[in-house]
Write a protein that holds these residues in place. Structure first.
Motif, PDB file in Angstrom:
ATOM      1  N   MET A 209       4.499   4.168  10.676  1.00 26.97           N
ATOM      2  CA  MET A 209       5.178   3.435  10.026  1.00 26.97           C
ATOM      3  C   MET A 209       6.595   3.171  11.017  1.00 26.97           C
ATOM      4  O   MET A 209       6.358   4.070  11.999  1.00 26.97           O
ATOM      5  CB  MET A 209       5.558   4.011   8.733  1.00 26.97           C
ATOM      6  N   GLY A 210       7.408   2.347  10.459  1.00 29.38           N
ATOM      7  CA  GLY A 210       8.800   2.125  11.354  1.00 29.38           C
ATOM      8  C   GLY A 210       9.795   2.832  10.839  1.00 29.38           C
ATOM      9  O   GLY A 210       9.790   3.201   9.423  1.00 29.38           O
ATOM     10  N   TYR A 211      10.766   2.938  11.780  1.00 26.45           N
ATOM     11  CA  TYR A 211      12.292   3.555  10.985  1.00 26.45           C
ATOM     12  C   TYR A 211      12.885   2.761  10.003  1.00 26.45           C
ATOM     13  O   TYR A 211      13.554   3.386   9.218  1.00 26.45           O
ATOM     14  CB  TYR A 211      12.937   3.801  12.389  1.00 26.45           C
ATOM     15  N   GLY A 212      12.424   1.508   9.940  1.00 29.25           N
ATOM     16  CA  GLY A 212      13.022   0.832   8.928  1.00 29.25           C
ATOM     17  C   GLY A 212      12.758   1.120   7.486  1.00 29.25           C
ATOM     18  O   GLY A 212      13.292   1.268   6.601  1.00 29.25           O
ATOM     19  N   ASP A 213      11.408   1.799   7.536  1.00 28.43           N
ATOM     20  CA  ASP A 213      11.060   2.140   6.330  1.00 28.43           C
ATOM     21  C   ASP A 213      11.642   3.434   5.717  1.00 28.43           C
ATOM     22  O   ASP A 213      11.926   3.678   4.442  1.00 28.43           O
ATOM     23  CB  ASP A 213       9.402   2.852   6.160  1.00 28.43           C
ATOM     24  N   PHE A 214      12.001   4.326   6.668  1.00 32.43           N
ATOM     25  CA  PHE A 214      12.702   5.621   6.375  1.00 32.43           C
ATOM     26  C   PHE A 214      14.202   5.361   5.717  1.00 32.43           C
ATOM     27  O   PHE A 214      14.762   5.787   4.778  1.00 32.43           O
ATOM     28  CB  PHE A 214      13.121   6.386   7.444  1.00 32.43           C
ATOM     29  N   ASN A 256      -7.277  -1.627  12.447  1.00 25.07           N
ATOM     30  CA  ASN A 256      -6.152  -0.977  13.243  1.00 25.07           C
ATOM     31  C   ASN A 256      -5.022  -1.937  13.333  1.00 25.07           C
ATOM     32  O   ASN A 256      -4.059  -1.495  14.096  1.00 25.07           O
ATOM     33  CB  ASN A 256      -6.999  -1.142  14.584  1.00 25.07           C
ATOM     34  N   MET A 257      -4.890  -2.992  12.685  1.00 27.59           N
ATOM     35  CA  MET A 257      -3.800  -3.884  12.381  1.00 27.59           C
ATOM     36  C   MET A 257      -2.606  -3.085  11.554  1.00 27.59           C
ATOM     37  O   MET A 257      -3.211  -2.722  10.383  1.00 27.59           O
ATOM     38  CB  MET A 257      -4.136  -5.219  12.153  1.00 27.59           C
ATOM     39  N   PRO A 258      -1.319  -3.083  11.776  1.00 30.82           N
ATOM     40  CA  PRO A 258      -0.436  -2.365  10.862  1.00 30.82           C
ATOM     41  C   PRO A 258      -0.301  -3.306   9.830  1.00 30.82           C
ATOM     42  O   PRO A 258      -0.280  -4.581   9.879  1.00 30.82           O
ATOM     43  CB  PRO A 258       0.861  -2.429  11.585  1.00 30.82           C
ATOM     44  N   ILE A 259       0.039  -2.635   8.432  1.00 28.08           N
ATOM     45  CA  ILE A 259       0.542  -3.449   7.337  1.00 28.08           C
ATOM     46  C   ILE A 259       1.918  -2.949   6.988  1.00 28.08           C
ATOM     47  O   ILE A 259       2.216  -1.951   6.881  1.00 28.08           O
ATOM     48  CB  ILE A 259      -0.642  -2.713   6.145  1.00 28.08           C
TER      49      ILE A 259
END
Length: 287
Positions: A209-214, A256-259
């Motif tokens: 996941m990305g830092y934006g989720d944090f 394999n594609m991010p959601i």
């Protein structure tokens, strides 16, 4: 003014109707933010990259949330006020540009309708109160973040960070939770996904996941308190898993594609906002 305020207090129907109409108009503005903010961020990044490389800084025409006027993305037709009435204009124009007749995305009236419905529901749920106004700001910000993440897989700091600090300020006087719950919620919200991210990366070598989720979960924790975070995480994970598996099984998505996870965090946050206390009481009642 006092008479109008008294009428809103005494008539839930008037209060809910007024907030729903305001929500409809705000939804139109949210569409502008959803479309323009990622482009504004992109232009800022391009300028920063050019400066770091010692290259000539690209020059762009003025572009922000107010300038230039809204226009058709196909023919550039400037949208006048009568063509920009939430939902109504879309229906009158039959979902097409007045000039070039190209199809206008259904997402625009959808965002307006969802914003109006969620705003009206918040007005009903919280009644005529300052807490209802705070909930509206929270909901509107979440709607923008959800759609921007769906479009670009970005959760802009321009929204998540002010939302986090605003949540702490709202709870200084025991808004949705007490200040201790807000601060702990922000810390636990960030660290829970941060630790999950690093555990996943150490095991698989991939970023889950990305830092934006944090930052988004930290903001949700700051608004709703740490007690609501399990509800947010459980419901968002369940919805993400169901949708992800469904997309893979229907061959519409490469595994394999991010959601984007932001929309599911937003859904979990809205569930916690409206029925989180009921869920917690139901759970505690089992023991």
């Amino acid at each position: 003014m006092m008479i109008f305020t008294t009428q809103l207090q005494d008539s839930p129907f008037v209060w809910i109707s007024l907030v729903s109409i305001i929500g409809l108009m705000v939804g139109s503005f949210l569409n502008v933010v959803i479309y323009r903010l990622p482009e504004m961020i992109k232009r800022s990044w391009l300028k920063q990259c050019a400066e770091l490389r010692g290259e000539t800084t690209p020059v762009f025409t003025k572009f922000n949330l107010m300038i230039p006027r809204s226009a058709c993305i196909y023919c550039g037709h400037k949208i006048i006020a009568l063509e920009n009435i939430p939902i109504i204009s879309y229906l009158v124009l039959r979902g097409r540009c007045k000039q070039c007749k190209k199809h206008i995305s259904l997402r625009y009236p959808f965002v307006e309708a969802v914003t109006a419905l969620m705003s009206g529901f918040a007005a009903w749920h919280f009644g005529f109160s300052l807490l209802a106004l705070a909930a509206l700001v929270f909901i509107w910000a979440l709607i923008v973040l959800a759609v921007v993440d769906l479009d670009t897989q970005l959760l802009p700091d321009d929204i998540t960070l002010p939302l986090l600090w605003l949540g702490i300020l709202i709870n200084l006087n025991n808004g949705f939770t007490d200040i201790h719950g807000a601060v702990i919620g922000a810390v636990v919200g960030y660290l829970s996904l941060w630790s999950t991210y690093w555990c996943f990366k150490l095991v698989t070598g991939k970023e889950g996941m990305g830092y934006g989720d944090f930052k988004l979960l930290a903001a949700i924790g700051a608004w709703l308190g740490w007690e609501m975070l399990p509800i947010v995480i459980v419901f968002s994970s369940l919805m993400g898993a169901v949708v992800g598996i469904g997309l893979i099984m229907s061959a519409r998505h490469n595994k394999n594609m991010p959601i984007p996870f932001g929309p599911y965090l937003v859904s979990g946050a809205l569930i916690a906002l409206f029925v989180g206390n009921d869920i917690n009481q139901l759970y505690l009642g089992l023991f």
